[in-house]
Each structure stands twice: as structure tokens, then as C-alpha cells.
Design an enzyme around this catalytic site. Structure first.
Site, PDB file in Angstrom:
ATOM      1  CE1 TYR A 124     -12.450  13.224 -24.200  1.00  0.00           C
ATOM      2  CE2 TYR A 124     -11.186  14.115 -22.363  1.00  0.00           C
ATOM      3  CZ  TYR A 124     -12.013  14.308 -23.457  1.00  0.00           C
ATOM      4  OH  TYR A 124     -12.411  15.582 -23.800  1.00  0.00           O
ATOM      5  CG  ASP A 219      -3.303  11.511 -22.881  1.00  0.00           C
ATOM      6  OD1 ASP A 219      -2.844  12.352 -22.086  1.00  0.00           O
ATOM      7  OD2 ASP A 219      -4.438  11.593 -23.386  1.00  0.00           O
ATOM      8  CE  LYS A 247      -7.612  16.540 -16.968  1.00  0.00           C
ATOM      9  NZ  LYS A 247      -7.791  15.384 -17.826  1.00  0.00           N
TER      10      LYS A 247
HETATM   11  C1  LIG Z   1      -8.235  15.600 -19.367  1.00  0.00           C
HETATM   12  C2  LIG Z   1      -7.543  14.740 -20.328  1.00  0.00           C
HETATM   13  C3  LIG Z   1      -7.287  15.172 -21.636  1.00  0.00           C
HETATM   14  C4  LIG Z   1      -7.846  16.452 -22.179  1.00  0.00           C
HETATM   15  O1  LIG Z   1      -7.334  17.574 -21.562  1.00  0.00           O
HETATM   16  P1  LIG Z   1      -8.155  18.956 -21.681  1.00  0.00           P
HETATM   17  O2  LIG Z   1      -7.239  19.952 -21.042  1.00  0.00           O
HETATM   18  O3  LIG Z   1      -9.440  18.761 -20.970  1.00  0.00           O
HETATM   19  O4  LIG Z   1      -8.353  19.225 -23.126  1.00  0.00           O
HETATM   20  C5  LIG Z   1      -6.528  14.366 -22.453  1.00  0.00           C
HETATM   21  N1  LIG Z   1      -6.048  13.188 -22.022  1.00  0.00           N
HETATM   22  C6  LIG Z   1      -6.273  12.741 -20.780  1.00  0.00           C
HETATM   23  C7  LIG Z   1      -5.695  11.436 -20.349  1.00  0.00           C
HETATM   24  C8  LIG Z   1      -7.043  13.487 -19.894  1.00  0.00           C
HETATM   25  O5  LIG Z   1      -7.301  13.010 -18.677  1.00  0.00           O
END
Ligand SMILES: *Cc1c(COP(=O)(O)O)cnc(C)c1O
Length: 416
Positions: A124, A219, A247
Site C-alpha cells: 500500500y 516507501d 508516520k
Molecule cells: C500509511 C502508509 C502510506 C500512506 O500514508 P498516509 O499518511 O496515510 O497517506 C503510504 N505508504 C505506506 C507504506 C504506508 O504504510
């Protein structure tokens, strides 16, 4: 409900309205308290209402909330990120992980003059239209392939491969080699439970990208400052060209970032032609919270302690499951962990999906009733913080003894 994944859609029942948090605990509006393994879905690695973070926020807020002009705080956080994350030479602040991956993708396309992106099933990367394809937790949980409202033309340039499957990536390159701008990957997958890269996977991606002139984008929105101070790239010794953060880096406020090689970052406006902007980017409150959080994480012993707590938790869970004869497998790294009601090994989305969600549901509710707050989906990673003490892990395992018995009684039901 302001985010799909909070809605208890996968487990049923009523989401708890949270009134406050302190350390590793949250309290709901009915006065029940819970040991929290959600941590606001990743950011709260130093616990709820951490005194140092609150102090930094009070000091920042007394000077105003936003200026839309450069501040020292954003330079300080940028410096901290560049010193921490091995491949990041320059960094740009944004407000969410979604925005970070969207911008990194735009930059990768601009820098290579290519349009395709390769992503992995079950990873994701935020709800970016072209990346909302086989996108893990929220999407998989809801059982929707991508989302309505995303024109197929927007996902035509997205190539998919199974996680941990280098051969599949190799054949994707064989087919579209000159068109792939970047390979985008969660270096530890955290949106289909918790799946570690098999040995050689990340190194293999690096080599394939180099051979075909594509960029490697990590990511690390979840893994950054979570599995190690320098993220998964420090732990596994593989350097991506671009990195997305979020995060933890925002310390519980809305901040995220993308960064990487200086020559690439120099292509972003105003230095270069790739447009990118944001009204609240580098917000001074978010910078203060992020900075205070990273300061706490730099202390010696933080990551070994987080890993010890995470391992104690999943090893304890696995022991209880074994005693009770329940098929179960776990993974943990740094401050994140995952578990599946599946015998394992789980190396990708195909196996993750076979986890017994009926058992998870029973387990989840039994834990919640006993004061343990887990993510309400079998596809989410869990998080420990520096505020989780051995006694909290022990209390969690006592609750789990009851919850596993409840889960074991679920004999029928679908595997999804
Ligand atoms: C949470 C997450 C996102 C998205 O971040 P948001 O601040 O919720 O938009 C993107 N990539 C990864 C791997 C994530 O865990």
C-alpha cells in the site's frame, strides 16, 4: 468515520471512540482503557502524549500555527532525516504519506522520461490513483480491487508483481524494460500484515533497476524510523534512489517527506521543472513533533528494546497458539509486528489472504473485551512503542490465552 480502515469493517462491531491516550494506553469514551498496539497506525513510536513531544509542541504553538514561509524547524527536521537515512541527501516535506508517494512517482517519471511504475501485490502506498491496485490492508480487507472512481487509464501504466518474487520483476522488465520509470516497494511489507523481504530480494531489485535504467523507490512511510533509526535501508544495506517517509517522522502530527539523491531532488521546483507545493508543507507544529520524536529515538538502546518487546509479544503469541493447536505464524522487526492465522510461511499477498479472518475476528474481539487494542483487520501490522513495558506484554499474553481459545472454537467460516 474519516478513514476507511478504522471502521471495523473487517471485524464487525462498533469502533471505539477514543478520548485520550497516555504512554502505551488509550481510553475510550465509555471509560475503558486499552493497551494500544495501533499507535495511531504507526506514528506514535514514543507513546501517546509523550512529555517531550508535548513540550516541543507547546513551545511551537505559542509562536503561531503556520506561516507558509520557511522556518528553522523544517531545516532542522530535514537535517535530522538526511543524517539518519543513508540514501537521503535532500528532502522535501509534505503532509501525508499519500502525498509523499505521489510526488516521488512524479519525480521518478520526470527524471527517467518513462511512464510505467512497478508495484507489488499487497503493498500500500497511500490512496494515489495509479497506486491503488492490489493495495493491501484497507483495499484488500474491503475486498475491492483498487477502487471505483479510478479510471482504468490511470492504472494502465501500473505493472504488478508478487512481493518477494524477483523472477516476476525480471520478466516485467523483460517486457517493459524501457518504459519502467521506477520500482516502488515497501522494503518490509506492512500493509498485508508484516512480511520481511526474503534474502536477496531488495538487492535483486537494486540490480534490476540499475540494469534497466529505472529508479528504485523505497516507501518507508511505515518502516522509516520504525524498524531502525535509518529505516529498512539501513538494516538491509540497500540504497534506493528515492525514499518516502511519513508516520513516525511527523511525531503524531500530519507530516511526511520524500527525499533521495541530490541530483534527483534538484529537479523539483523551484530548482527544477517538476512542480510540487503544499499550503501546510513543513508545518511548524508537525516539524516540532517530528523533531522531538527523532531526538528521543536517537538515544542508545531504543531499537533493541523495541525489538525485544515486539519479539516477546509475537513469540509469546506463537507459543500459546502452539499449546492450543492453532495454526498461526508471526513476524516482527524493530517496532513492528504481524501475525496470521495460517501455518506460514507468509512471503506475499497470496498466502496473507489465506489467513483465517474468521479466527482473527474472534481473537480481535476477545482481546478488545480484555483491554487490548489491536488493528481491526487481519492485514495490518501492529506497533510497539517505547512506552510498552514487559508487564504490558505479559498482560497482553494473558489476554491472548483467552482470545486464542475463543478463536479455536471458530470451526467453520470462510478463509477470507
Ligand atoms: C500509511 C502508509 C502510506 C500512506 O500514508 P498516509 O499518511 O496515510 O497517506 C503510504 N505508504 C505506506 C507504506 C504506508 O504504510
Amino acid at each position: 468515520m474519516n478513514s476507511a480502515v478504522r471502521a471495523f469493517g473487517a471485524v464487525g462491531g462498533t469502533p471505539r471512540f477514543i478520548e485520550k491516550g497516555k504512554g502505551c494506553r488509550v481510553w475510550d469514551a465509555d471509560g475503558n482503557s486499552y493497551i494500544d498496539y495501533v499507535g495511531s497506525w504507526g506514528p506514535l513510536i514514543v507513546g501517546h502524549a509523550n512529555p517531550s513531544v508535548l513540550r516541543a509542541l507547546r513551545s511551537a504553538i505559542s509562536r503561531g500555527t503556520s506561516f507558509g514561509a520557511p522556518t528553522e524547524a523544517e531545516v532542522e527536521l530535514a537535517d535530522a532525516i538526511c543524517s539518519a537515512v543513508p540514501s537521503v541527501e535532500q528532502v522535501r516535506m509534505v503532509s501525508s504519506g499519500t502525498e509523499a508517494t505521489m510526488c516521488a512517482l512524479r519525480l521518478a517519471r520526470a527524471a527517467t522520461g518513462r511512464d510505467r511504475v512497478l508495484k507489488f501485490d499487497g503493498c500500500y502506498h497511500g490512496h494515489v490513483d495509479p497506486l491503488l491496485v492490489a493495495a493491501g490492508s484497507g483495499v484488500a480487507t474491503l475486498g475491492v480491487p483498487g477502487s471505483v472512481g479510478v479510471p482504468s487509464a490511470f492504472t494502465d501504466l501500473t505493472v504488478q508483481a508478487p512481493y518477494n518474487d524477483l523472477a516476476a520483476v525480471d520478466s516485467a522488465f523483460a517486457r517493459w524494460g524501457r518504459e519502467i520509470a521506477c520500482v516502488l516497494v515497501e522494503p518490509v511489507a506492512g500493509n498485508m500484515g508484516c512480511i520481511l523481504p526474503v534474502p536477496g530480494f531488495l538487492e535483486g531489485l537494486r540490480a534490476l533497476c540499475d540494469r534497466h535504467g529505472a529508479l528504485l523507490v523505497f516507501d518507508e512511510v511505515m518502516t522509516g524510523f520504525r524498524v531502525a533509526y535509518g529505516g529498512a535501508q539501513q538494516l538491509f544495506g540497500v540504497r534506493p534512489d528515492l525514499t518516502c517517509l511519513g508516520k513516525v517522522v511527523g511525531g503524531g502530527l500530519p507530516a511526511a517527506a520524500f527525499g533521495g539523491r541530490r541530483d534527483l531532488m534538484q529537479q523539483i521546483a523551484p530548482a527544477g521543472p517538476v512542480f510540487q507545493a503544499g499550503t501546510l508543507s513543513g508545518n511548524p507544529l508537525a516539524m516540532a513533533a517530528g523533531r522531538a520524536t527523532l531526538e528521543l529515538l536517537r538515544r542508545p538502546g531504543v531499537y533493541p528494546t523495541l525489538a525485544a518487546r515486539g519479539n516477546a509479544l509475537v513469540d509469546g503469541l506463537a507459543d500459546i497458539a502452539r499449546e492450543q493447536g492453532i495454526e498461526f505464524t508471526t513476524a516482527a522487526i524493530g517496532g513492528m509486528f504481524g501475525f496470521y492465522f495460517h501455518p506460514g510461511p507468509v512471503t506475499g499477498f497470496e498466502e496473507a489472504k489465506k489467513s483465517r479472518s474468521d479466527r482473527f475476528r474472534a481473537f480481535f474481539h476477545a482481546m478488545l473485551e480484555q483491554g487490548v487494542y489491536l488493528a481491526p483487520s487481519p492485514y495490518e501490522a501492529g506497533f510497539v512503542s517505547t512506552a510498552h513495558r514487559p508487564a504490558d506484554i505479559e498482560a497482553t499474553l494473558s489476554a491472548a490465552r483467552v482470545a486464542f481459545r475463543r478463536a479455536a472454537r471458530v470451526r467453520t467460516g470462510t478463509s477470507r
